[in-house]
Design a protein around this motif. Structure first.
Motif, PDB file in Angstrom:
ATOM      1  N   ASP A  15      15.640 -49.388 -14.975  1.00  9.44           N
ATOM      2  CA  ASP A  15      16.618 -48.772 -14.059  1.00  9.44           C
ATOM      3  C   ASP A  15      18.022 -48.694 -14.622  1.00  9.44           C
ATOM      4  O   ASP A  15      18.707 -47.691 -14.479  1.00  9.44           O
ATOM      5  N   SER A  16      18.452 -49.795 -15.258  1.00  5.39           N
ATOM      6  CA  SER A  16      19.848 -49.891 -15.681  1.00  5.39           C
ATOM      7  C   SER A  16      20.194 -49.014 -16.880  1.00  5.39           C
ATOM      8  O   SER A  16      21.366 -48.868 -17.216  1.00  5.39           O
ATOM      9  N   ALA A  17      19.208 -48.396 -17.557  1.00  6.50           N
ATOM     10  CA  ALA A  17      19.519 -47.592 -18.748  1.00  6.50           C
ATOM     11  C   ALA A  17      19.894 -46.159 -18.379  1.00  6.50           C
ATOM     12  O   ALA A  17      19.265 -45.539 -17.529  1.00  6.50           O
ATOM     13  N   ASP A  18      20.941 -45.646 -19.051  1.00  4.84           N
ATOM     14  CA  ASP A  18      21.276 -44.221 -18.936  1.00  4.84           C
ATOM     15  C   ASP A  18      20.574 -43.449 -20.053  1.00  4.84           C
ATOM     16  O   ASP A  18      20.195 -42.305 -19.897  1.00  4.84           O
ATOM     17  N   MET A  19      20.472 -44.131 -21.206  1.00  2.81           N
ATOM     18  CA  MET A  19      19.937 -43.467 -22.400  1.00  2.81           C
ATOM     19  C   MET A  19      18.911 -44.361 -23.082  1.00  2.81           C
ATOM     20  O   MET A  19      19.093 -45.575 -23.162  1.00  2.81           O
ATOM     21  N   VAL A  20      17.835 -43.731 -23.566  1.00  3.05           N
ATOM     22  CA  VAL A  20      16.841 -44.454 -24.353  1.00  3.05           C
ATOM     23  C   VAL A  20      16.918 -43.947 -25.792  1.00  3.05           C
ATOM     24  O   VAL A  20      16.892 -42.741 -26.017  1.00  3.05           O
ATOM     25  N   VAL A  21      17.040 -44.864 -26.736  1.00  2.00           N
ATOM     26  CA  VAL A  21      17.011 -44.489 -28.149  1.00  2.00           C
ATOM     27  C   VAL A  21      15.560 -44.642 -28.623  1.00  2.00           C
ATOM     28  O   VAL A  21      15.034 -45.756 -28.663  1.00  2.00           O
ATOM     29  N   GLY A  22      14.932 -43.544 -28.924  1.00  2.00           N
ATOM     30  CA  GLY A  22      13.522 -43.547 -29.339  1.00  2.00           C
ATOM     31  C   GLY A  22      13.452 -43.733 -30.839  1.00  2.00           C
ATOM     32  O   GLY A  22      13.490 -42.763 -31.589  1.00  2.00           O
ATOM     33  N   ALA A  23      13.344 -44.985 -31.276  1.00  2.00           N
ATOM     34  CA  ALA A  23      13.395 -45.275 -32.721  1.00  2.00           C
ATOM     35  C   ALA A  23      12.187 -46.062 -33.197  1.00  2.00           C
ATOM     36  O   ALA A  23      12.246 -46.732 -34.221  1.00  2.00           O
ATOM     37  N   VAL A  24      11.076 -46.010 -32.430  1.00  2.00           N
ATOM     38  CA  VAL A  24       9.836 -46.582 -32.967  1.00  2.00           C
ATOM     39  C   VAL A  24       9.281 -45.573 -33.961  1.00  2.00           C
ATOM     40  O   VAL A  24       9.624 -44.393 -33.927  1.00  2.00           O
ATOM     41  N   VAL A  25       8.424 -46.051 -34.851  1.00  2.00           N
ATOM     42  CA  VAL A  25       7.842 -45.141 -35.822  1.00  2.00           C
ATOM     43  C   VAL A  25       6.419 -44.799 -35.390  1.00  2.00           C
ATOM     44  O   VAL A  25       5.668 -45.667 -34.966  1.00  2.00           O
ATOM     45  N   GLY A  26       6.096 -43.504 -35.435  1.00  2.00           N
ATOM     46  CA  GLY A  26       4.731 -43.068 -35.192  1.00  2.00           C
ATOM     47  C   GLY A  26       4.428 -42.655 -33.768  1.00  2.00           C
ATOM     48  O   GLY A  26       5.279 -42.676 -32.879  1.00  2.00           O
ATOM     49  N   MET A  27       3.149 -42.299 -33.558  1.00  2.00           N
ATOM     50  CA  MET A  27       2.711 -41.759 -32.267  1.00  2.00           C
ATOM     51  C   MET A  27       2.745 -42.765 -31.130  1.00  2.00           C
ATOM     52  O   MET A  27       2.571 -42.391 -29.972  1.00  2.00           O
ATOM     53  N   ILE A  28       2.984 -44.024 -31.458  1.00  2.00           N
ATOM     54  CA  ILE A  28       3.145 -45.047 -30.424  1.00  2.00           C
ATOM     55  C   ILE A  28       4.310 -44.643 -29.508  1.00  2.00           C
ATOM     56  O   ILE A  28       4.389 -45.073 -28.353  1.00  2.00           O
ATOM     57  N   GLY A  29       5.178 -43.769 -30.006  1.00  2.00           N
ATOM     58  CA  GLY A  29       6.342 -43.336 -29.229  1.00  2.00           C
ATOM     59  C   GLY A  29       6.033 -42.296 -28.157  1.00  2.00           C
ATOM     60  O   GLY A  29       6.860 -42.056 -27.270  1.00  2.00           O
ATOM     61  N   VAL A  30       4.859 -41.678 -28.210  1.00  2.00           N
ATOM     62  CA  VAL A  30       4.582 -40.548 -27.310  1.00  2.00           C
ATOM     63  C   VAL A  30       4.706 -40.938 -25.833  1.00  2.00           C
ATOM     64  O   VAL A  30       5.474 -40.334 -25.078  1.00  2.00           O
ATOM     65  N   ARG A  31       3.956 -41.962 -25.420  1.00  2.00           N
ATOM     66  CA  ARG A  31       3.972 -42.332 -23.992  1.00  2.00           C
ATOM     67  C   ARG A  31       5.350 -42.823 -23.528  1.00  2.00           C
ATOM     68  O   ARG A  31       5.852 -42.344 -22.503  1.00  2.00           O
ATOM     69  N   PRO A  32       5.963 -43.774 -24.237  1.00  2.00           N
ATOM     70  CA  PRO A  32       7.277 -44.248 -23.775  1.00  2.00           C
ATOM     71  C   PRO A  32       8.321 -43.132 -23.676  1.00  2.00           C
ATOM     72  O   PRO A  32       9.097 -43.112 -22.714  1.00  2.00           O
ATOM     73  N   VAL A  33       8.332 -42.208 -24.624  1.00  2.00           N
ATOM     74  CA  VAL A  33       9.326 -41.124 -24.571  1.00  2.00           C
ATOM     75  C   VAL A  33       9.082 -40.270 -23.322  1.00  2.00           C
ATOM     76  O   VAL A  33      10.009 -39.947 -22.573  1.00  2.00           O
ATOM     77  N   LYS A  83      10.244 -38.518 -34.414  1.00  2.00           N
ATOM     78  CA  LYS A  83       9.827 -37.116 -34.520  1.00  2.00           C
ATOM     79  C   LYS A  83       8.350 -36.931 -34.206  1.00  2.00           C
ATOM     80  O   LYS A  83       7.929 -35.870 -33.756  1.00  2.00           O
ATOM     81  N   GLU A  84       7.541 -38.000 -34.448  1.00  2.00           N
ATOM     82  CA  GLU A  84       6.097 -37.872 -34.234  1.00  2.00           C
ATOM     83  C   GLU A  84       5.774 -37.515 -32.785  1.00  2.00           C
ATOM     84  O   GLU A  84       4.783 -36.841 -32.508  1.00  2.00           O
ATOM     85  N   SER A  85       6.604 -37.964 -31.844  1.00  2.00           N
ATOM     86  CA  SER A  85       6.332 -37.646 -30.436  1.00  2.00           C
ATOM     87  C   SER A  85       6.559 -36.148 -30.166  1.00  2.00           C
ATOM     88  O   SER A  85       5.777 -35.522 -29.455  1.00  2.00           O
ATOM     89  N   LEU A  86       7.582 -35.583 -30.772  1.00  2.00           N
ATOM     90  CA  LEU A  86       7.827 -34.140 -30.569  1.00  2.00           C
ATOM     91  C   LEU A  86       6.775 -33.292 -31.277  1.00  2.00           C
ATOM     92  O   LEU A  86       6.323 -32.271 -30.750  1.00  2.00           O
ATOM     93  N   VAL A  87       6.384 -33.730 -32.475  1.00  2.00           N
ATOM     94  CA  VAL A  87       5.404 -32.966 -33.241  1.00  2.00           C
ATOM     95  C   VAL A  87       4.092 -32.853 -32.467  1.00  2.00           C
ATOM     96  O   VAL A  87       3.472 -31.795 -32.400  1.00  2.00           O
ATOM     97  N   THR A  88       3.673 -33.963 -31.854  1.00  2.00           N
ATOM     98  CA  THR A  88       2.363 -33.974 -31.207  1.00  2.00           C
ATOM     99  C   THR A  88       2.433 -33.545 -29.735  1.00  2.00           C
ATOM    100  O   THR A  88       1.478 -33.017 -29.198  1.00  2.00           O
ATOM    101  N   ALA A  89       3.581 -33.773 -29.092  1.00  2.00           N
ATOM    102  CA  ALA A  89       3.663 -33.518 -27.642  1.00  2.00           C
ATOM    103  C   ALA A  89       4.917 -32.724 -27.261  1.00  2.00           C
ATOM    104  O   ALA A  89       5.363 -32.795 -26.123  1.00  2.00           O
ATOM    105  N   GLY A  90       5.429 -31.937 -28.189  1.00  2.00           N
ATOM    106  CA  GLY A  90       6.632 -31.139 -27.906  1.00  2.00           C
ATOM    107  C   GLY A  90       6.440 -30.202 -26.726  1.00  2.00           C
ATOM    108  O   GLY A  90       7.366 -29.970 -25.936  1.00  2.00           O
TER     109      GLY A  90
END
Ligand code: NDP
Ligand code: MG
Length: 381
Positions: A89-107, A122-129
């Motif tokens: 709740d308290s976050a305004d911004m999330v920095v997506g800096a994990v490496v790989g497709m593990i980032g897809v769901r959290p993003v 970038k892997e999250s945009l490539v696969t789920a842009g």
């Protein structure tokens, strides 16, 4: 004050994000940190930045670290924990800096929760842009690129009519093997591939730079971020990494963004939503550089780049196959189980076998990822 949650805080992008926070304590407050397993560094970060929530993805490490945390912080683990950090709740911004497709769901979950995203993963945009970009628009969420080339394009487009964009010139350093031919790359070692001439980055992206798969991923990333047809993106080798990318407009005018190769600039630019703020560090000295060179990429030696254009044009699940095959093959290369050229031949093999599923949802994307991993495993004894 911008409240931020950093997914991948112990990595190359994550630690540089925290450098910006450290230098600008009045502007940023860290509310959550997520890592995979680097407990020692996380403990130091907790002490310094005092988040209220941390995730250690690896459960065994999370159990181990529990008693070592002195501060009042909630510890979570696994994918559920990573998502908790993404939607806090308290976050305004999330920095997506994990490496790989593990980032897809959290993003995706962060966007659903209305968080602005400073996106390195970038892997999250490539696969789920195709899911991420419309969702961000629907939720009125900003996706601020952290990748240096995409930040450059974003900066060059600032104040311009997007419809007047005719072409993106995506620059590449060419990596440690620029100028070599295929046969010269048969026996290169992990150490050679990790020896990037200009940038200091995490291991996976450093190998991706050596194969130029990184540039392939970036072509797809740019396609999504700037809503551009893949054919309007030209990759250009610029060995000094001084021009971070350029855009050409319908009137023939070209705008480039230049600077020293320092990731803190694009990270900071994203964290400040495109506001210019002082950043300490070296400045470009044109007299000392004296010249800036350009070269065409060599598609035969760096097959990964060619395959990325193919994957992007086929669309659907093919970029996922490209990306997943690469992730798995890079891990094997780093583990010295396969050779350097096997990375891109694994991608080609997997793409050849795949029948594209159009417009995949997240579950389909992640199940194709798993299928690719099992196929690679079954291929080799
Ligand atoms: P690193 O390998 O340096 O760091 C990865 C980070 O992600 C670490 O904090 C790691 O934690 C964390 N992580 C990995 N898996 C998980 C998981 N399952 N759950 C939670 N956290 C996890 O990578 P980089 O910083 O180099 O790259 C990050 C992203 O940014 C990549 O997508 C890359 O392509 C992109 N990028 C990076 C650039 C750079 O200069 N480094 C430039 C442009 C883009 P732990 O330390 O515990 O393993
Ligand atoms: Mg880049």
């Amino acid at each position: 004050m911008n409240n931020i949650s950093i997914l991948g805080s112990t990595g190359s992008i994550g630690t540089q994000t925290l450098d910006i926070v450290r230098d600008n304590p009045d502007d940023f407050n860290v509310v959550a940190l997520a890592v995979r397993s680097n407990a020692d560094m996380l403990l130091k970060q907790i002490e310094e930045f005092k988040p209220s929530l941390v995730c250690v993805y690896d459960e065994a490490v999370a159990v181990d670290i529990k008693d070592r945390i002195k501060e009042d912080v909630t510890l979570v683990t696994g994918m559920d924990g990573l998502i908790e950090c993404a939607v806090i709740d308290s976050a305004d911004m999330v920095v997506g800096a994990v490496v790989g497709m593990i980032g897809v769901r959290p993003v995706i979950e962060a966007i659903k929760a209305g968080k602005d995203i400073a996106l390195a993963n970038k892997e999250s945009l490539v696969t789920a842009g195709h899911i991420i970009m419309p969702l961000a628009e629907e939720k009125n969420v900003s996706i601020l690129p952290v990748d240096s080339e995409h930040s450059a394009i974003y900066q060059a487009l600032h104040g311009e009519n997007r419809k007047a964009l005719s072409k993106i010139l995506l620059t590449a350093s060419g990596g440690p093997f620029r100028g070599r031919k295929r046969e010269e790359l048969v026996n290169v070692k992990v150490e050679d591939a990790l020896n990037h001439p200009n940038w200091s980055m995490g291991k996976k992206i450093t190998i991706d730079s050596a194969t130029m798969v990184n540039k392939g991923l970036e072509v797809m990333e740019a396609g999504w971020l700037f809503d551009t047809d893949i054919d309007n993106i030209q990759v250009l080798i610029q060995p000094q990494s001084v021009i971070h990318s350029m855009v050409e407009f319908v009137d023939g005018s070209i705008i480039a963004q230049l600077g020293t190769p320092d990731m803190r600039l694009p990270i900071q630019y994203a964290m400040y939503y495109g506001q210019r703020v002082y950043l300490k560090g070296d400045r470009l000295d044109f007299a000392a550089i004296s010249h800036i060179d350009f070269e065409e990429p060599d598609p035969e030696t760096f097959e990964g780049l060619k395959l990325a254009f193919e994957a992007a044009k086929l669309g659907g699940t093919m970029p996922t196959v490209y990306n997943a095959a690469n992730e798995y093959a890079v891990a094997k290369f780093l583990n010295r189980e396969i050779g350097f050229l096997d990375i891109t031949s694994t991608i080609r093999n997997m793409m050849d076998r795949h029948i594209v599923i159009a417009d995949p949802d997240v579950d389909t994307i992640l199940s194709v990822e798993q299928d690719v991993y099992s196929m690679i495993n079954n291929m080799k004894g």
